[in-house]
Every structure is written in structure tokens, then in C-alpha cells.
Design a protein around this motif. Sequence first.
Motif, PDB file in Angstrom:
ATOM      1  N   TRP A  25       0.835  -1.201   0.000  1.00  0.00           N
ATOM      2  CA  TRP A  25       0.000   0.000   0.000  1.00  0.00           C
ATOM      3  C   TRP A  25       0.876   1.260   0.000  1.00  0.00           C
ATOM      4  N   ALA A  26       1.898   1.251   0.812  1.00  0.00           N
ATOM      5  CA  ALA A  26       2.782   2.410   0.919  1.00  0.00           C
ATOM      6  C   ALA A  26       3.520   2.676  -0.389  1.00  0.00           C
ATOM      7  N   ALA A  29       0.876   4.150  -2.758  1.00  0.00           N
ATOM      8  CA  ALA A  29       0.488   5.490  -2.325  1.00  0.00           C
ATOM      9  C   ALA A  29       1.688   6.424  -2.176  1.00  0.00           C
ATOM     10  N   GLN A  30       2.877   5.912  -2.371  1.00  0.00           N
ATOM     11  CA  GLN A  30       4.119   6.671  -2.189  1.00  0.00           C
ATOM     12  C   GLN A  30       4.152   7.330  -0.808  1.00  0.00           C
ATOM     13  N   SER A  31       3.932   6.489   0.208  1.00  0.00           N
ATOM     14  CA  SER A  31       3.857   6.956   1.586  1.00  0.00           C
ATOM     15  C   SER A  31       5.049   6.458   2.391  1.00  0.00           C
ATOM     16  N   TRP A  32       5.482   7.244   3.331  1.00  0.00           N
ATOM     17  CA  TRP A  32       6.570   6.860   4.219  1.00  0.00           C
ATOM     18  C   TRP A  32       6.109   5.833   5.253  1.00  0.00           C
ATOM     19  N   LEU A  33       4.811   5.575   5.342  1.00  0.00           N
ATOM     20  CA  LEU A  33       4.296   4.621   6.326  1.00  0.00           C
ATOM     21  C   LEU A  33       4.693   3.176   6.016  1.00  0.00           C
ATOM     22  N   GLY A  34       5.324   2.969   4.876  1.00  0.00           N
ATOM     23  CA  GLY A  34       5.859   1.651   4.552  1.00  0.00           C
ATOM     24  C   GLY A  34       6.884   1.189   5.563  1.00  0.00           C
TER      25      GLY A  34
END
Length: 64
Positions: A25-26, A29-34
Amino acid sequence: MELTKNMGEQDRKIRLIAGVVILLWAVVAQSWLGIIGLILLGTAYVRSCPAYTLMKMDTLEKTD
């Protein structure tokens, strides 16, 4: 430093699945929450959770 195993098989499987889902998902979504996904995968790999150690708990199945 040796890590004490404190994670049972079911807990490990849940962390592996959750880690992969969060990581994918991260990436999408290109999110740092990965990072959370990586932490879950890492703790599942080594079968040791630092939070469990601090709380003095484990999910290992005890065999007599």
C-alpha cells in the motif's frame, strides 16, 4: 547480542501478511508509512518483538 524469541507461529504469520499489505500500500500510495510494514516484516523474520520484551510477554506456544 542475541534476541530472545517471543513470537508464536500465528503471531508471526499475521505480522508477515500485515507487513506485506502495508508495504505494498505504501509503495502504491508513495507513503513513508511503509516503514511500519518493514518493521512488521523484520520482527516476524527474527521472531522477536521488542515491545513484547518491554511488556514481559510472549506468544510462543509452550511445550512440556
